[in-house]
Write a protein that holds these residues in place. Structure first.
Motif, short mmCIF file in Angstrom:
data_model
loop_
_atom_site.label_atom_id
_atom_site.label_comp_id
_atom_site.label_asym_id
_atom_site.label_seq_id
_atom_site.Cartn_x
_atom_site.Cartn_y
_atom_site.Cartn_z
N ARG A 156 -2.61 0.71 37.42
CA ARG A 156 -2.67 2.12 37.07
C ARG A 156 -1.49 2.92 36.94
NH1 ARG A 156 -5.06 3.14 42.93
NH2 ARG A 156 -3.46 4.85 42.67
N ARG A 157 -1.78 4.02 35.99
CA ARG A 157 -0.76 4.72 35.55
C ARG A 157 -0.81 6.15 36.36
NH1 ARG A 157 2.70 3.11 31.73
NH2 ARG A 157 2.22 1.53 30.21
N ALA A 158 0.37 6.85 36.42
CA ALA A 158 -0.04 8.11 37.10
C ALA A 158 -0.90 9.06 36.19
CB ALA A 158 1.56 8.97 37.17
N PRO A 159 -1.53 9.93 36.74
CA PRO A 159 -2.97 10.83 35.92
C PRO A 159 -1.96 11.48 34.96
CG PRO A 159 -3.19 11.00 38.18
CD PRO A 159 -1.97 10.26 38.06
N GLY A 160 -2.46 11.53 33.77
CA GLY A 160 -1.48 12.31 32.61
C GLY A 160 -0.77 11.58 31.96
N SER A 161 -0.19 10.39 32.45
CA SER A 161 0.98 9.59 31.84
C SER A 161 0.60 9.13 30.36
CB SER A 161 1.45 8.64 32.60
OG SER A 161 0.34 7.50 32.71
N GLU A 162 -0.75 8.91 30.24
CA GLU A 162 -1.12 8.38 28.68
C GLU A 162 -0.85 9.51 27.83
OE1 GLU A 162 -2.86 7.84 31.70
OE2 GLU A 162 -2.85 5.84 31.90
N GLU A 163 -1.62 10.76 28.55
CA GLU A 163 -1.56 11.90 27.29
C GLU A 163 -0.03 12.39 27.02
OE1 GLU A 163 -3.03 11.78 30.04
OE2 GLU A 163 -5.20 11.92 29.62
N ILE A 164 1.01 12.17 28.09
CA ILE A 164 2.44 12.37 27.90
C ILE A 164 3.02 11.51 26.92
CG2 ILE A 164 4.60 12.37 28.72
CD1 ILE A 164 3.14 13.45 31.36
N ARG A 165 2.69 9.93 27.06
CA ARG A 165 3.19 9.14 26.14
C ARG A 165 2.57 9.27 24.91
NH1 ARG A 165 3.34 6.81 31.04
NH2 ARG A 165 5.14 5.85 31.73
N ALA A 166 1.53 9.51 24.64
CA ALA A 166 0.68 9.63 23.39
C ALA A 166 1.12 11.10 22.54
CB ALA A 166 -0.71 9.79 23.49
N GLY A 167 1.94 12.03 23.20
CA GLY A 167 2.19 13.33 22.82
C GLY A 167 0.88 14.17 22.72
N GLY A 168 -0.07 13.82 23.36
CA GLY A 168 -1.12 14.80 23.26
C GLY A 168 -1.14 15.90 24.56
N HIS A 185 14.55 9.50 34.95
CA HIS A 185 15.33 10.59 34.17
C HIS A 185 14.98 10.36 32.61
CE1 HIS A 185 18.75 12.61 32.03
NE2 HIS A 185 18.44 13.41 33.13
N GLU A 186 15.45 9.00 32.17
CA GLU A 186 14.87 8.79 30.74
C GLU A 186 13.64 8.91 30.41
OE1 GLU A 186 15.85 8.00 27.00
OE2 GLU A 186 17.19 8.49 28.54
N MET A 187 12.49 8.55 31.43
CA MET A 187 11.12 8.65 31.01
C MET A 187 10.73 10.12 31.13
SD MET A 187 7.81 7.19 33.60
CE MET A 187 8.00 8.59 34.47
N VAL A 188 11.21 11.12 32.02
CA VAL A 188 10.99 12.47 31.91
C VAL A 188 11.47 13.04 30.62
CG1 VAL A 188 11.11 14.62 32.97
CG2 VAL A 188 10.37 12.46 34.26
N LEU A 189 12.60 12.70 30.23
CA LEU A 189 13.27 13.57 29.22
C LEU A 189 12.55 12.90 27.94
CD1 LEU A 189 17.07 13.25 29.70
CD2 LEU A 189 15.68 15.15 29.99
N GLN A 190 12.15 11.64 27.74
CA GLN A 190 11.35 11.52 26.52
C GLN A 190 9.80 11.91 26.24
OE1 GLN A 190 11.57 7.06 26.05
NE2 GLN A 190 13.72 7.10 25.63
N ALA A 220 9.10 14.81 27.49
CA ALA A 220 9.10 16.22 27.22
C ALA A 220 9.64 16.39 25.78
CB ALA A 220 10.25 16.89 28.19
N GLU A 221 10.78 15.46 25.41
CA GLU A 221 11.22 15.72 24.05
C GLU A 221 10.55 15.62 22.89
OE1 GLU A 221 15.89 15.20 22.38
OE2 GLU A 221 14.88 13.55 23.02
N ARG A 222 9.70 14.61 22.87
CA ARG A 222 8.65 14.32 21.72
C ARG A 222 7.79 15.47 21.63
NH1 ARG A 222 7.44 9.92 18.71
NH2 ARG A 222 8.65 8.57 19.92
N PRO A 223 6.91 15.95 22.43
CA PRO A 223 5.90 17.00 22.12
C PRO A 223 6.66 18.37 21.68
CG PRO A 223 5.89 16.25 24.47
CD PRO A 223 6.90 15.30 23.78
N LEU A 224 8.03 18.59 22.36
CA LEU A 224 8.88 19.71 22.28
C LEU A 224 9.06 19.70 20.55
CD1 LEU A 224 10.13 22.11 22.95
CD2 LEU A 224 12.33 20.94 23.55
N LEU A 225 9.83 18.42 20.11
CA LEU A 225 10.01 18.69 18.73
C LEU A 225 8.88 18.64 17.76
CD1 LEU A 225 12.86 15.71 18.85
CD2 LEU A 225 12.99 18.35 18.83
N LYS A 226 7.84 17.99 18.25
CA LYS A 226 6.58 18.06 17.26
C LYS A 226 5.94 19.43 17.31
CE LYS A 226 4.58 13.46 17.74
NZ LYS A 226 3.38 12.63 18.11
N PHE A 227 5.94 20.20 18.28
CA PHE A 227 5.47 21.42 18.49
C PHE A 227 6.44 22.45 17.65
CE2 PHE A 227 5.83 25.77 20.13
CZ PHE A 227 4.51 26.26 20.10
#
Length: 112
Positions: free
Chosen positions: A11-23, A60-65, A67-74
């Motif tokens: 199991r992954r944390a809820p929402g982790s798939e969306e975060i990793r997928a950038g959705g 730390h690295e997981m959270v930064l990555q 957040a950074e990908r969707p921020l740059l895409k946005f």
């Protein structure tokens, strides 16, 4: 366990798939008027609640990555692919933006 690997039990944390997928996160998961900081804090609590005893790694690295990908895409979408405008929106140098886009594998549409 490898960084960002699912906790034991698969199991992954809820929402982790969306975060990793950038959705986007599901609408029901976002509280009305919730700040970005509150959203991150809530998701970290959910992530730890779903670890099932597994030890987190490189948080730390997981959270930064995440957040950074969707921020740059946005920023790129918001500025219709204009890197100078996106860099200004983000408050970073255009060359820094270009480097981050390349590092994260974010495609930059060719300008006409």
């Amino acid at each position: 366990m490898a960084p960002n690997a699912p906790p034991r039990g698969g199991r992954r944390a809820p929402g982790s798939e969306e975060i990793r997928a950038g959705g986007p996160a599901p609408a029901a998961a976002v509280a009305a008027g919730e700040t970005i900081e509150q959203c991150i804090f809530r998701n970290l609590h959910e992530y730890f609640a779903n670890l099932d005893g597994a030890k987190p790694h490189a948080l730390h690295e997981m959270v930064l990555q995440a957040a950074e990908r969707p921020l740059l895409k946005f920023a790129m979408e918001r500025t219709s692919g204009n890197q100078s405008a996106a860099a200004e929106l983000l408050g970073i140098n255009r060359n820094t933006l270009r480097k981050k886009l390349t590092e994260l594998g974010i495609d930059v549409p060719a300008r006409p």
